[in-house]
Design an enzyme around this catalytic site. Structure first.
Site, PDB file in Angstrom:
ATOM      1  N   ARG A 198      50.216   4.800  56.073  1.00 46.27           N
ATOM      2  CA  ARG A 198      50.978   5.941  56.568  1.00 46.27           C
ATOM      3  C   ARG A 198      52.377   6.008  55.979  1.00 46.27           C
ATOM      4  NH1 ARG A 198      48.381   6.813  61.750  1.00 46.27           N
ATOM      5  NH2 ARG A 198      49.195   8.658  62.769  1.00 46.27           N
TER       6      ARG A 198
ATOM      7  N   LYS B 193      40.964  13.952  61.471  1.00 43.29           N
ATOM      8  CA  LYS B 193      40.572  12.775  60.675  1.00 43.29           C
ATOM      9  C   LYS B 193      39.549  11.912  61.420  1.00 43.29           C
ATOM     10  CE  LYS B 193      44.782  11.221  60.510  1.00 43.29           C
ATOM     11  NZ  LYS B 193      45.458  12.271  61.300  1.00 43.29           N
TER      12      LYS B 193
ATOM     13  N   ARG C 240      55.569  13.204  66.187  1.00 43.71           N
ATOM     14  CA  ARG C 240      54.503  12.724  65.283  1.00 43.71           C
ATOM     15  C   ARG C 240      54.405  13.593  64.031  1.00 43.71           C
ATOM     16  NH1 ARG C 240      49.704  12.945  69.214  1.00 43.71           N
ATOM     17  NH2 ARG C 240      48.405  12.325  67.462  1.00 43.71           N
TER      18      ARG C 240
ATOM     19  N   ARG D  66      45.299  11.252  75.687  1.00 47.25           N
ATOM     20  CA  ARG D  66      46.232  10.291  75.099  1.00 47.25           C
ATOM     21  C   ARG D  66      47.670  10.606  75.487  1.00 47.25           C
ATOM     22  NH1 ARG D  66      44.476   9.661  68.856  1.00 47.25           N
ATOM     23  NH2 ARG D  66      46.732   9.755  68.630  1.00 47.25           N
TER      24      ARG D  66
ATOM     25  N   ARG E  52      42.349  17.589  73.328  1.00 43.28           N
ATOM     26  CA  ARG E  52      41.572  16.380  72.988  1.00 43.28           C
ATOM     27  C   ARG E  52      41.389  15.465  74.204  1.00 43.28           C
ATOM     28  NH1 ARG E  52      43.400  12.841  68.122  1.00 43.28           N
ATOM     29  NH2 ARG E  52      45.413  12.926  69.164  1.00 43.28           N
TER      30      ARG E  52
END
Ligand code: AP5
Length: 289
Positions: free
Chosen positions: A144, A65, A227, A216, A183
């Site tokens: 969300r 996203k 998550r 992260r 990431r």
């Protein structure tokens, strides 16, 4: 009967005007009003758009996203507004500058759980001016939960603002895990990289602003699991909510970021063309009455 003939010629181009995923953009709105909240002001204000794009991006963590939001921003100029970025920026402040509600929110985030609706909604409402920005917006990570979506819809209605579309990205779990594991994010400008798919020119350094790249905290395997469960439980129901509002655009998130962008953009442009044609037809019918 109306004697005036109506001819509509609308062209669609899905070109990115030379911007691609592998070429990080060097200039970008610093989004201070969103990241820091009031009274901070953005360095540059986007040019007012005749029909601003007001988008929500939906999809599981790691689906891409944030990456697509950046590409859409380059093409549509609307600002990339991520609630995760706001929370991470608050987390990088000294502990004495964090409110008790923010400290609590950051603990939820570290575990991979959703931050309570009341905290997130207070954060978004405080940044209402970004939603009203004449350049439009691309919301990433908000809403969300159904409660967030309903509060947001009420706010949009009360301010007379209309969403353009809600783009939902879909990707198999194995690919999501690989994307999250590799990431890296710039601590300064929040640009997103991937160790193999989109490595920076110099290891550990942001191509755009020279900022330090970090991994992260919530990209650890145990947080990723939490998550993904939170997404299935709380966020997936939003798909039906927005489908019922006629706003849902579904895009497969496989392939390169540029391919995914092209699919997204083509679908959005098609919707926009229909919307414009509809408006013209209504105006024409009114004139002929
Ligand atoms: P948030 O920051 O919103 O994270 P997220 O939704 O979990 O999504 P991610 O940022 O992890 O993934 P993404 O889909 O943006 O993927 P990306 O483009 O980076 O939220 C974090 C936390 O904050 C939440 O868990 C929660 O605690 C809290 N929070 C935030 N908002 C909240 C809310 N509204 N309510 C409650 N709590 C909230 O891509 C991932 C990687 O893949 C990158 O390395 C990228 O380079 C790579 N990649 C992207 N596309 C491709 C591709 N096509 N091919 C190969 N690699 C790709």
């Amino acid at each position: 009967m109306c004697s005036e003939p109506l001819v509509l010629v609308i062209s669609v181009t899905a070109s990115m005007s030379g911007h691609t995923y592998s070429q990080p953009m060097t200039t970008m709105n610093n989004r201070a009003a969103w990241i820091e909240g009031p009274p901070a002001q953005c360095e540059t204000t986007p040019e007012p758009a005749l029909l601003p794009w007001r988008l929500i991006l939906l999809g599981a963590p790691g689906v891409g996203k944030g990456t697509q939001a950046e590409l859409l921003h380059r093409r549509l100029r609307a600002c990339h507004l991520s609630t995760g970025d706001v929370l991470r920026a608050a987390g990088s402040r000294a502990a004495c500058d964090q409110s008790p509600a923010m400290k609590e929110a950051l603990a939820y985030m570290r575990r991979g759980e959703l931050v309570p609706d009341s905290t997130v909604w207070a954060m978004v409402r405080e940044r209402k001016s970004c939603l009203e920005c004449s350049g439009g917006f691309i919301l990433d990570g908000f809403p969300r939960t159904l409660a967030q979506a309903e509060s947001f819809q009420e706010l949009m209605n009360s301010e007379g603002l209309k969403l353009t579309a809600v783009v939902k990205y879909e990707l198999p779990f194995s690919e999501i895990a690989a994307r999250l594991g590799g990431r890296r994010t710039c601590e300064k400008c929040k640009a997103v990289y991937h160790v193999t798919e989109r490595p920076p020119r110099q290891e550990g350094k942001c191509d755009r602003c020279d900022g330090k790249l970090f991994q992260r905290e919530d990209d650890r395997p145990e947080s990723i699991k939490v998550r993904l469960e939170a997404y299935e439980r709380s966020t997936a129901p939003l798909i039906e909510f927005y489908r019922n509002l006629g706003l849902l655009v579904e895009v497969r998130a496989t392939g390169t970021p540029d391919d995914i962008f092209e699919h997204t953009f083509t679908q959005l442009e098609t919707r926009r063309v229909r919307e414009v044609a509809q408006r013209v037809l209504v105006a024409h019918a009114d004139r002929c009455e």
